[in-house]
Write a protein that holds these residues in place. Structure first.
Motif, mmCIF file in Angstrom:
data_model
loop_
_atom_site.group_PDB
_atom_site.id
_atom_site.type_symbol
_atom_site.label_atom_id
_atom_site.label_comp_id
_atom_site.label_asym_id
_atom_site.label_seq_id
_atom_site.Cartn_x
_atom_site.Cartn_y
_atom_site.Cartn_z
ATOM 1 N N THR A 83 0.837 -1.197 0.000
ATOM 2 C CA THR A 83 0.000 0.000 0.000
ATOM 3 C C THR A 83 0.874 1.250 0.000
ATOM 4 O O THR A 83 1.775 1.370 0.828
ATOM 5 C CB THR A 83 -0.907 0.026 1.244
ATOM 6 N N PRO A 84 0.648 2.186 -0.919
ATOM 7 C CA PRO A 84 1.468 3.410 -0.943
ATOM 8 C C PRO A 84 1.192 4.289 0.267
ATOM 9 O O PRO A 84 0.089 4.283 0.830
ATOM 10 C CB PRO A 84 1.039 4.108 -2.240
ATOM 11 N N THR A 85 2.199 5.053 0.679
ATOM 12 C CA THR A 85 2.088 5.922 1.848
ATOM 13 C C THR A 85 2.187 7.391 1.461
ATOM 14 O O THR A 85 2.995 7.774 0.612
ATOM 15 C CB THR A 85 3.196 5.613 2.875
ATOM 16 N N VAL A 86 1.374 8.206 2.108
ATOM 17 C CA VAL A 86 1.459 9.659 2.032
ATOM 18 C C VAL A 86 1.569 10.141 3.470
ATOM 19 O O VAL A 86 0.737 9.789 4.312
ATOM 20 C CB VAL A 86 0.218 10.275 1.361
ATOM 21 N N ALA A 87 2.591 10.924 3.778
ATOM 22 C CA ALA A 87 2.830 11.346 5.159
ATOM 23 C C ALA A 87 2.853 12.864 5.259
ATOM 24 O O ALA A 87 3.336 13.550 4.357
ATOM 25 C CB ALA A 87 4.149 10.783 5.677
ATOM 26 N N ASP A 88 2.316 13.373 6.363
ATOM 27 C CA ASP A 88 2.379 14.797 6.699
ATOM 28 C C ASP A 88 2.996 14.862 8.085
ATOM 29 O O ASP A 88 2.294 14.761 9.097
ATOM 30 C CB ASP A 88 0.986 15.408 6.679
ATOM 31 N N LEU A 89 4.319 15.013 8.142
ATOM 32 C CA LEU A 89 5.064 14.865 9.381
ATOM 33 C C LEU A 89 6.116 15.953 9.521
ATOM 34 O O LEU A 89 6.494 16.600 8.541
ATOM 35 C CB LEU A 89 5.764 13.495 9.427
ATOM 36 N N SER A 90 6.613 16.089 10.748
ATOM 37 C CA SER A 90 7.733 16.985 11.014
ATOM 38 C C SER A 90 8.455 16.480 12.255
ATOM 39 O O SER A 90 8.013 15.526 12.910
ATOM 40 C CB SER A 90 7.246 18.428 11.227
ATOM 41 N N GLY A 91 9.587 17.099 12.582
ATOM 42 C CA GLY A 91 10.306 16.777 13.800
ATOM 43 C C GLY A 91 10.823 15.353 13.842
ATOM 44 O O GLY A 91 11.191 14.763 12.818
ATOM 45 N N ASP A 92 10.843 14.780 15.051
ATOM 46 C CA ASP A 92 11.368 13.430 15.229
ATOM 47 C C ASP A 92 10.540 12.386 14.496
ATOM 48 O O ASP A 92 11.084 11.391 14.000
ATOM 49 C CB ASP A 92 11.420 13.086 16.722
ATOM 50 N N ALA A 93 9.227 12.594 14.425
ATOM 51 C CA ALA A 93 8.377 11.637 13.707
ATOM 52 C C ALA A 93 8.790 11.552 12.245
ATOM 53 O O ALA A 93 8.838 10.455 11.659
ATOM 54 C CB ALA A 93 6.912 12.047 13.832
ATOM 55 N N LEU A 94 9.104 12.680 11.632
ATOM 56 C CA LEU A 94 9.554 12.686 10.243
ATOM 57 C C LEU A 94 10.883 11.964 10.099
ATOM 58 O O LEU A 94 11.064 11.126 9.201
ATOM 59 C CB LEU A 94 9.666 14.117 9.730
ATOM 60 N N ARG A 95 11.826 12.271 10.957
ATOM 61 C CA ARG A 95 13.139 11.631 10.857
ATOM 62 C C ARG A 95 13.021 10.112 10.985
ATOM 63 O O ARG A 95 13.682 9.372 10.265
ATOM 64 C CB ARG A 95 14.066 12.195 11.935
ATOM 65 N N ASP A 96 12.174 9.653 11.884
ATOM 66 C CA ASP A 96 11.979 8.217 12.038
ATOM 67 C C ASP A 96 11.315 7.614 10.801
ATOM 68 O O ASP A 96 11.714 6.554 10.320
ATOM 69 C CB ASP A 96 11.116 7.923 13.272
ATOM 70 N N ALA A 97 10.272 8.282 10.290
ATOM 71 C CA ALA A 97 9.521 7.738 9.157
ATOM 72 C C ALA A 97 10.374 7.639 7.898
ATOM 73 O O ALA A 97 10.188 6.727 7.085
ATOM 74 C CB ALA A 97 8.297 8.604 8.885
ATOM 75 N N LEU A 98 11.300 8.561 7.725
ATOM 76 C CA LEU A 98 12.177 8.496 6.555
ATOM 77 C C LEU A 98 12.964 7.197 6.546
ATOM 78 O O LEU A 98 13.248 6.635 5.479
ATOM 79 C CB LEU A 98 13.126 9.696 6.544
ATOM 80 N N GLY A 99 13.308 6.690 7.730
ATOM 81 C CA GLY A 99 14.028 5.434 7.797
ATOM 82 C C GLY A 99 13.206 4.257 7.319
ATOM 83 O O GLY A 99 13.758 3.237 6.871
ATOM 84 N N GLY A 100 11.880 4.364 7.411
ATOM 85 C CA GLY A 100 11.002 3.305 6.928
ATOM 86 C C GLY A 100 10.628 3.464 5.470
ATOM 87 O O GLY A 100 10.089 2.541 4.868
ATOM 88 N N GLY A 101 10.893 4.659 4.899
ATOM 89 C CA GLY A 101 10.588 4.911 3.494
ATOM 90 C C GLY A 101 9.189 5.454 3.296
ATOM 91 O O GLY A 101 8.215 4.884 3.803
#
Length: 322
Positions: free
Chosen positions: A168-186
């Protein structure tokens, strides 16, 4: 255990979105009508606002969220009244809430309660509910927490990776630590504001050159495509190594709140519909533009958004643009 309400039967079941909404709110807003207070009580928070706009755009959302306490008992009926499908996880902590006064035209915060941290079992239930919804969805929207410490460490790194494993494709609206963590998951699509890009250290300033460099860093860190909203300035998007600008109509502002969430929902609806990138960007820009003309957060009719989308231009940004 998570429980799901019945979704709006008017929505086509072939298009569905899972929305990770870790910090919902009960919102109370006081408006002025002919000199008398007019009180509005709604379900709110980033994930709910995204879900509300997704529904307007013809994609049936499934909101995955925790719910607890006195305010939590209000949240379910409020969402049910809007015919929004919900996977609720009962939490020991009370659902967050705020009271805003808009009688003078601008929002004034009267009181706000912060979201309560989720216990280990509660966080596990929310995570599982999101994966179940994502497995049946055309897109999964990952929204951030309103405050730090709500979720166990590593949640945002694991979630996009596991959703990708489901196809399933992902669309994210994030910032801060949550963003940094999510980038690691792609992430397939990341939407972020230019202020967040600068505040989080991805870009040194708000110039196009600096923002482009920050978008390149985000892409290198794990975001396949990056969309940067810039308030009244044209949004920027980095798609397949190309930088484009998104010029939409500049509308007279009634309330800017929810414009970014509406844009995120438009992008997610474009992904769910299988639109090309230019059309998905037009849809997102039009949803955000219409939102600022309305008192309701993340509201607006699909026909109006589609009409505005026809006036949105997507054009390449030349190298060396200021």
């Amino acid at each position: 255990m998570a429980a799901e309400t019945i979704h709006d039967p008017r929505m086509p079941t072939r298009l569905r979105a899972a929305v990770f909404c870790p910090t919902p709110f009960v919102t109370v807003t006081v408006e002025d009508v002919s000199g008398s207070p007019d009180i509005h009580i709604h379900a709110g928070g980033q994930g709910i606002w995204v879900g509300r706009m997704l529904r307007e755009l013809g994609v049936s959302p499934v909101l995955c969220l925790p719910c607890g306490g006195e305010t939590g008992r209000l949240l379910g009926p409020l969402l049910e009244a809007e015919s929004l499908a919900v996977r609720t996880v009962q939490s020991a902590g009370q659902t967050a809430a705020y009271v805003h006064d808009r009688r003078g035209g601008e929002r004034h915060v009267i009181a706000t309660t912060d979201p309560a941290p989720l216990g280990r079992h509660e966080a596990d239930e929310l995570y599982t509910a999101t994966l179940e919804a994502a497995a049946r969805a055309d897109v999964c929207v990952i929204c951030g927490p309103a405050t730090e410490g709500v979720l166990p460490e590593g949640t945002y790194r694991r979630l996009p990776a596991d959703v990708h494993a489901l196809g399933t494709p992902t669309v994210a609206d994030l910032s801060g630590d949550a963003l940094r963590d999510a980038l690691g998951g792609g992430l397939d699509v990341l939407k972020v504001s230019h202020e967040e890009l600068v505040d989080d250290g991805w870009a040194p300033d708000e110039s196009v050159t600096a923002l482009r460099a920050g978008m390149d860093r985000l892409h290198g860190a794990g975001a396949e495509s990056v969309v940067v909203s810039r308030a009244h300035e044209p949004a920027l998007a980095l798609l397949e190594g190309r930088l484009v600008s998104v010029h939409g109509p500049v509308m007279q502002r009634v309330d800017h709140r929810g414009a970014g969430d509406s844009m995120t929902a438009g992008l997610a609806a474009g992904v769910a519909r299988g639109l090309g990138w230019a059309d998905a960007l037009r849809l997102g820009a039009a949803a955000g533009a219409l939102n600022v003309t309305r008192h309701g957060v993340a509201t607006g009719g699909r026909s109006a958004i589609d009409a505005l989308a026809e006036r949105v231009e997507v054009s390449p940004v030349e190298a060396g643009a200021p």
